[in-house]
Design an enzyme around this catalytic site. Structure first.
Site, mmCIF file in Angstrom:
data_model
loop_
_atom_site.group_PDB
_atom_site.id
_atom_site.type_symbol
_atom_site.label_atom_id
_atom_site.label_comp_id
_atom_site.label_asym_id
_atom_site.label_seq_id
_atom_site.Cartn_x
_atom_site.Cartn_y
_atom_site.Cartn_z
ATOM 1 N N GLY A 225 0.960 -1.213 -0.186
ATOM 2 C CA GLY A 225 -0.006 -0.172 0.018
ATOM 3 C C GLY A 225 0.731 1.268 -0.047
ATOM 4 N NE ARG A 262 -0.737 2.353 -5.901
ATOM 5 C CZ ARG A 262 -1.893 2.336 -6.559
ATOM 6 N NH1 ARG A 262 -1.659 2.651 -7.794
ATOM 7 N NH2 ARG A 262 -2.921 1.473 -6.108
ATOM 8 N NE ARG A 298 -3.744 3.120 -11.044
ATOM 9 C CZ ARG A 298 -3.542 4.318 -10.749
ATOM 10 N NH1 ARG A 298 -2.961 5.256 -11.470
ATOM 11 N NH2 ARG A 298 -3.892 4.755 -9.484
ATOM 12 C CE1 TYR A 302 -9.381 1.461 -8.414
ATOM 13 C CE2 TYR A 302 -7.266 1.542 -10.080
ATOM 14 C CZ TYR A 302 -8.182 0.947 -9.168
ATOM 15 O OH TYR A 302 -7.928 -0.299 -9.003
ATOM 16 C CB CYS A 327 -17.247 2.559 -28.760
ATOM 17 S SG CYS A 327 -16.441 2.285 -30.412
ATOM 18 C CE1 TYR A 356 -2.518 -3.717 -8.479
ATOM 19 C CE2 TYR A 356 -1.346 -1.727 -7.634
ATOM 20 C CZ TYR A 356 -1.824 -2.906 -7.352
ATOM 21 O OH TYR A 356 -1.542 -3.469 -6.247
HETATM 22 C C1 LIG Z 1 -3.058 -5.314 -3.507
HETATM 23 C C2 LIG Z 1 -2.556 -5.840 -2.357
HETATM 24 C C3 LIG Z 1 -1.197 -5.439 -2.089
HETATM 25 C C4 LIG Z 1 -0.287 -4.404 -2.897
HETATM 26 O O1 LIG Z 1 -0.773 -3.068 -2.992
HETATM 27 P P1 LIG Z 1 0.162 -1.916 -3.371
HETATM 28 O O2 LIG Z 1 -0.570 -0.867 -3.336
HETATM 29 O O3 LIG Z 1 0.475 -2.220 -4.688
HETATM 30 O O4 LIG Z 1 1.278 -1.887 -2.530
HETATM 31 C C5 LIG Z 1 -0.356 -6.122 -0.929
HETATM 32 N N1 LIG Z 1 -1.153 -6.910 -0.175
HETATM 33 C C6 LIG Z 1 -2.459 -7.493 -0.456
HETATM 34 C C7 LIG Z 1 -3.110 -8.256 0.284
HETATM 35 C C8 LIG Z 1 -3.016 -6.704 -1.512
HETATM 36 O O5 LIG Z 1 -4.364 -6.975 -1.665
#
Ligand SMILES: *Cc1c(COP(=O)(O)O)cnc(C)c1O
Length: 400
Positions: A225, A262, A298, A302, A327, A356
């Site tokens: 994350g 990411r 993306r 989003y 389209c 992604y």
């Molecule tokens: C998607 C996901 C990640 C990776 O998320 P990033 O934002 O790309 O770092 C890590 N662990 C779990 C369980 C996920 O679902």
């Protein structure tokens, strides 16, 4: 400097380009932040699952965080050692669980009591003991986009603290379950440290209360994350991230695991597309390119922001929407960006497309998915060919 013009000449457009040296740098930054502690960085394969990307990371020592048995197979195929592979995800089929157990991976991440029951039954059938960890939902607002927020009770992920505790006690008694880890992942594109710290505090408290009843876990998995800069975000420094987490682990001797996707690949990738032409509708300027939402979803999905650059042109022009040929009105890469006047054939570079990006590509509008190219120490090589029309219809049968 990557010569995008040369790559467009050689491989055509639309095209994904990845800088593998940049991937190395990102991995090393994070690994270094946790130095002095036992740690395992398990790359979240779903962010970019090209085999060469995974192999490159495996070579640096990374493990793999997988959310389907397909991803587990990718990780194994790419050379990630089985003892560094985790299988996560909110719903797993029996056959996926069975295969993961037979593959003898590090652990299966459980997201519900019902799932624990399935894993236990399948392990019993195979005469095995399944190494498991439990995904705790600490009910923390990660302050990110609602689609990529996962740590609140209103989300489908994980179990609450009380349920988790009950599950650990049951797993500890079971002959077919071996609880080895604990896991949380509160969202993606996190740019604030406080929610992560709060989540780690809650989960570390649970680990200490389990230790008090002689349930000893080895792995403290803080999920992925970590956010990246797409526009002008302030992001979390890996060092601060590590310190914040380590600060919650007093009294515990555990291996820290994290699952960045990411952060590792996002800014190591670009999407390269070519201008077809420009048009003006009632004073609104459109730059129409040969890439589309099926290649890079993306912005449509989003409303995500990606920096856009016309290769070799830096002057500012009138605001324009950069759109593809699909389209759908949602088929855009950028809206109202001041961009220089373009000619057909000019190259448009979309930044931060390494995560992604290709993995979300589809064949909508019968568009072949783009090729992917890796640049390593200045040399480029194709790591996935562009699809052809034959690839797209290969599995279809004419039965009339
Ligand atoms: C998607 C996901 C990640 C990776 O998320 P990033 O934002 O790309 O770092 C890590 N662990 C779990 C369980 C996920 O679902």
């Amino acid at each position: 400097m990557i010569d995008f013009r040369a790559l467009a000449e050689r491989y055509d457009t639309p095209l994904y380009v990845y800088d593998f040296n940049r991937i190395t740098e990102q991995y090393e930054k994070l690994k270094k932040a946790f130095s002095g502690r036992k740690s395992l960085i398990s790359y979240a394969v779903k962010a970019n699952s090209n085999l060469s990307v995974i192999t490159h990371l495996a070579g640096l020592g990374a493990g793999a965080d997988c959310v389907s048995i397909g991803e587990v197979k990718r990780a194994l195929t790419a050379g990630v050692p089985k003892y560094k592979i985790i299988f996560s995800g909110v719903g797993k089929r029996d056959d996926e669980i069975e295969e993961a157990l037979r593959d003898d991976i590090l652990m299966i991440n459980l997201e519900s009591e019902a799932e624990m029951g399935r894993v236990e039954a399948i392990a019993a059938k195979l005469g095995m003991q399944a190494r498991v960890s439990i995904r705790v939902n600490p009910n923390i607002d990660p302050k990110t986009h609602p689609y990529i927020s996962t740590g609140l009770h209103e989300n489908k992920f994980g179990v609450d603290i009380e349920t988790a505790k009950r599950m650990y006690i049951a797993a500890n008694k079971s002959a077919h379950l071996d609880p080895v880890g604990i896991h949380f992942h509160i969202g993606s594109q996190l740019t604030e440290l406080e929610p992560i710290k709060e989540a780690a505090t809650i989960v570390a408290d649970l680990v200490r209360s389990l230790l008090a009843i002689k349930i000893e876990l080895k792995f403290f998995d803080i999920g992925g994350g970590l956010g990246i800069v797409y526009d002008d975000e302030t992001t979390i420094e890996p060092y601060d991230y590590a310190q914040a987490v380590l600060g919650t682990l007093y009294g515990l001797d555990m291996t820290i695991m994290c699952e960045p996707g990411r952060f590792i690949v996002g800014n190591a990738g670009w999407f390269l597309t070519r201008v077809l032409y420009e048009k003006v509708n009632e004073g609104k300027r459109f730059i129409i390119v040969d890439g589309a939402m099926n290649d890079l979803l993306r912005p449509s999905l989003y409303n995500a922001y990606h920096k856009v650059e016309v290769v070799g042109k830096s002057e500012e022009g009138a605001p324009a929407d950069v759109v593809g040929p699909v389209c759908e009105s949602g088929d855009f890469f950028a809206k109202n960006r001041p961009l220089p006047p373009t000619e057909p054939g000019d190259l448009v570079l979309i930044h931060s497309a390494g995560a992604y990006g290709f993995v979300m590509a589809s064949n909508y509008n019968t568009r072949p998915r783009p090729a992917e190219v890796a640049v390593i120490d200045g040399a480029d090589r194709c790591i996935r060919q562009r699809e052809t029309f034959d690839d797209l219809v290969r599995l279809e049968k004419m039965c009339l």
